[in-house]
Design a protein around this motif. Structure first.
Motif, short mmCIF file in Angstrom:
data_model
loop_
_atom_site.label_atom_id
_atom_site.label_comp_id
_atom_site.label_asym_id
_atom_site.label_seq_id
_atom_site.Cartn_x
_atom_site.Cartn_y
_atom_site.Cartn_z
N PRO A 68 0.81 -1.22 0.00
CA PRO A 68 0.00 0.00 0.00
C PRO A 68 0.84 1.27 0.00
O PRO A 68 0.39 2.31 -0.44
CB PRO A 68 -0.83 -0.12 1.29
N GLN A 69 2.10 1.19 0.48
CA GLN A 69 2.96 2.37 0.56
C GLN A 69 3.90 2.38 -0.64
O GLN A 69 4.81 1.57 -0.75
CB GLN A 69 3.75 2.35 1.87
N LEU A 214 -0.09 6.31 -0.38
CA LEU A 214 -0.83 5.12 0.03
C LEU A 214 -1.81 4.73 -1.07
O LEU A 214 -2.74 5.48 -1.40
CB LEU A 214 -1.58 5.38 1.34
N ASN A 215 -1.59 3.55 -1.64
CA ASN A 215 -2.41 3.05 -2.75
C ASN A 215 -2.53 4.07 -3.88
O ASN A 215 -3.52 4.11 -4.61
CB ASN A 215 -3.81 2.66 -2.24
N LYS A 233 -5.08 -2.72 -8.41
CA LYS A 233 -4.95 -3.25 -7.06
C LYS A 233 -5.67 -4.58 -6.91
O LYS A 233 -5.17 -5.50 -6.26
CB LYS A 233 -5.50 -2.22 -6.06
N THR A 445 1.26 -5.08 6.68
CA THR A 445 0.33 -4.73 7.75
C THR A 445 0.79 -5.29 9.09
O THR A 445 0.72 -4.62 10.13
CB THR A 445 -1.07 -5.27 7.42
#
Length: 561
Positions: A68-69, A214-215, A233, A445
C-alpha cells in the motif's frame, strides 16, 4: 530507502532481503556453494545496451504484494515498494555487483567531493534535461527536499532511514539551479549511499510523504525510461510502458508488468509461461522451475540478512532474561539447514547485521554477545527469572503462561518446517510457541501494526556501506527496529559512529556498538543466503546481481534469443 529494507520471510532462503544460489546456468550439482564463494559471482546475463532487442515485453513477479505504501523513503515501505519505485522513478546512483558506485549520467553529470574546514562537501552537477513527469525540474530543490524529509529534524516525516541525511548541514544551490552543493558535518565516507533516489518537491510535506503514496503511486512525480500506466490493485498488477517524456536512452521493452502472488503460484506461472522469471528459493521450487523449457538458473550471493525479531512489548517478552533465554533456545544452524536443504548451499549462522561475512570489517558479534545455541543455559535463565515449569512442561509466572506467538507469512513446506522446528525448540525450554499463518500480502500490515511476538524477516542492503546504516538497524526510534529494544545512551553511541573519518574506524566502533545492541535481546541474526532466479532464456540484465542493479532501460531480450 537507501539501505536495508525489510522483507517478509518467504521460503527456505526467506525473502525480503533476498537469498539463494548463483552462477549463470548453475545448479545443485558439484561442490557446495557458500556465501563467500558466491560473493563475487553475479549471474544476471549482463549484456550491452546494443545487444538487447528493441521491443517486446516482460512479466516479472513482486516479492510478496503490491504494497500500500509506494513511497520508498517512508518507514512502512518494503522491498516491493522499492521494486516498483525503481521502474518509474529517478535512479541517480547504482552500484557494480561488488559495490562500486556508478552515477547515472542521465541525472548526474558529475559528483565532486571536497573537504572544507574538516567538512565533506559534495557538488552534484545535474543533467539540464532532467525533469519529473509533471515538468518540474530535477534540480537542487529535489536534493533539498530529499534531505529535509529524511534528516530526522521533523519527526512528522516517518522516514525509513535518516542515516547520512542527518549528517548533512545544508543543501544549497550551486552556480545555477542544476547544481546541488551538499555539506556534511565533519567527514562522511559513505556519501555515495545518499541521493540514490530523490523525492519530488511536492511530496516533501509530512502529509504527502506519509499518506500521499498510500495506494497511489503518483506517476506524475516519477521520471525515467518507463512510466506507470496502470495500477490494478484488485489483480495485484502494475504496468509500465515507455515514457514519452524521457530524455535518455529509451527503454528496450514496450511494456513491463509486475504481478504479486504467492511463491508456489509464481513457480507455476513461470512453468506455464505467464511469468518470464521467478525466484526459486528452495530446493523444491528450484526443481519445479527447472522443468520449464530452457529455464536459465541464475545464482549469486546477496547482501541480505535474515533475522528473528523479539517484540519486547509483547506480554511474555517484556523481561530481558526471557528474551535472552528464548534466543539461547533457537538453534540457528538447524534453521539454516532447513532453509537451504537440497540447495547445495551452506553457510554458518550470521554473526552481524552490519556487514556480511565476505565484507571487510565483519565480526561474529552474535557469538560475543548472545552466544550460541544453549538450551540448558536457557532453562537456567528462566528458572532464575521465576518462570516455573507446569505439569505440561510449559512455564508460568504469577499465573501467566510463557506463551508467545510466531507469525508465519505465506505457506510452503520450508516455512512449515521452520515453524515446526521453532515450536519444538521453544517447548524444549518450557515455552509455548503458537504459530499464526498469514498470507504474504499481509506482511506490511503485520509489520506496521507490530502484530507479532516473534517474526522472521529480512533486510536487503542496496549499497555496500553497511555500518552507515547501523542506527537504522538498532536505534530505539528506528522504523526498522521493531523489537522495541534499545536505550537513549546506546542511540547516542550508534549515531556517533558516523563522526569517525574512515570506514575502518567506523567498522571497529560499529562492531563494539552492535555487541551492546544485540545484548538487549531484541534482534537475532540467522543467515544471509544466496539469491536464485529462474528465467526464460535470453532475458538480459536481470537476475542475481549482488549489489548491482541494471538500469531499467537495459532490461530486455538478448539479440538472437
Amino acid at each position: 530507502m537507501r539501505r536495508p529494507i525489510r522483507h517478509g520471510v518467504t521460503t527456505a532462503a526467506v525473502a525480503a532481503l533476498a537469498l539463494l544460489l548463483a552462477g549463470c546456468g548453475g545448479g545443485a550439482d558439484g561442490p557446495a556453494q557458500t556465501g563467500q564463494s558466491l560473493s563475487t559471482t553475479p549471474s544476471f546475463n549482463q549484456q550491452p545496451y546494443d545487444n538487447v532487442k528493441d521491443g517486446g515485453q516482460v512479466t516479472l513477479p513482486m516479492r510478496a504484494e503490491i504494497t500500500p505504501q509506494f513511497n520508498t523513503f517512508q518507514g512502512d515501505g518494503t522491498t516491493d515498494t522499492r521494486l516498483a519505485w525503481d521502474w518509474y522513478n529517478p535512479i541517480m546512483v547504482t552500484y557494480t555487483p561488488t559495490g562500486d558506485p556508478q552515477f547515472n549520467p542521465d541525472y548526474i553529470v558529475e559528483a565532486k567531493e571536497a573537504e572544507t574546514g574538516g567538512n565533506t562537501t559534495i557538488t552534484y552537477t545535474l543533467n539540464p534535461k532532467a525533469v519529473f513527469n509533471d515538468g518540474t525540474p530535477i534540480d537542487w530543490r529535489a536534493f533539498e527536499s530529499t534531505w529535509k524529509a529524511n534528516n530526522g529534524s521533523n519527526t512528522a516525516f516517518i522516514a525509513n532511514s535518516t542515516d547520512g541525511y542527518d549528517r548533512i548541514t545544508s543543501v544549497a544551490r550551486g552556480t545555477d539551479d542544476r547544481q546541488a552543493v551538499v555539506t556534511f558535518k565533519g567527514g562522511y565516507a559513505a556519501w555515495p549511499g545518499l541521493f540514490n533516489q530523490v523525492l519530488h518537491p511536492k511530496a516533501a510535506t509530512p502529509d504527502a510523504y506519509n499518506k500521499g503514496y498510500l495506494n497511489s503511486p503518483h506517476p506524475e512525480w516519477g521520471a525515467g525510461p518507463y512510466a506507470l500506466t496502470n495500477f490494478d490493485k484488485q489483480n495485484a498488477t502494475l504496468t509500465f510502458e515507455r515514457n514519452p517524456k524521457w530524455w535518455g536512452k529509451k527503454g528496450k521493452l514496450d511494456k513491463v508488468t509486475l504481478v504479486a502472488m504467492e511463491q508456489q503460484a509464481k513457480v507455476n506461472a513461470f512453468r506455464n509461461g505467464q511469468l518470464d522469471a521467478t525466484e526459486a528459493e528452495t530446493a523444491d521450487f528450484l526443481a519445479q522451475a527447472r522443468t520449464a523449457p530452457g529455464a536459465d538458473i541464475r545464482i549469486s550471493g546477496r547482501p541480505s540478512s535474515y533475522l528473528m525479531t523479539f517484540n519486547s512489548t509483547a506480554p511474555a517478552l517484556r523481561e530481558l532474561p526471557v528474551r535472552k533465554a528464548l534466543m539461547q533456545a533457537v538453534d540457528r544452524s538447524q534453521l539454516t539447514q532447513i532453509a537451504f536443504q537440497g540447495m547445495n548451499y551452506t553457510e554458518d549462522p550470521l554473526g552481524s547485521l552490519v556487514n556480511k561475512p565476505y565484507q571487510e570489517g565483519y565480526e561474529d558479534n552474535v557469538a560475543a554477545s548472545i552466544g550460541g545455541f544453549d538450551p540448558e543455559a536457557a532453562k537456567q535463565g528462566l528458572d532464575a527469572a521465576g518462570w516455573t515449569p507446569g505439569p505440561d512442561g510449559i512455564r508460568a509466572k504469577n499465573g501467566q503462561r510463557l506463551a508467545v506467538s510466531y507469525v508465519q507469512t505465506g505457506d510452503s513446506p520450508t516455512k512449515r518446517a521452520t515453524s515446526g522446528a521453532l515450536v519444538a525448540m521453544m517447548k524444549n525450554v518450557g515455552a509455548d510457541l503458537q504459530v499464526r499463518q498469514v498470507p504474504s500480502a499481509q506482511f506490511a500490515t503485520v509489520l506496521a501494526n507490530k502484530e507479532f511476538d516473534l517474526l522472521i524477516s529480512g533486510f536487503f542492503s542496496y549499497d555496500p556501506y553497511g555500518v552507515a546504516g547501523i542506527c537504522q538497524l538498532y536505534c530505539s526510534d528506528s522504523q526498522l527496529n521493531l523489537s522495541g529494544t534499545g536505550t537513549p545512551q546506546l542511540d547516542t553511541e550508534l549515531r556517533a559512529i558516523a563522526d569517525l573519518p574512515t570506514l575502518p574506524e567506523q567498522n571497529t566502533a560499529g562492531n563494539a556498538a552492535e555487541k551492546k545492541a544485540l545484548a538487549t535481546y531484541g534482534l537475532l541474526p540467522i543467515y544471509s543466503g544466496p539469491e536464485v532466479w529462474a528465467t526464460k532464456p535470453g532475458l538480459a540484465n536481470f537476475g542475481a546481481d549482488i549489489f548491482g542493479k541494471p538500469l531499467p532501460e537495459t532490461v530486455g531480450w538478448q539479440n538472437g534469443s
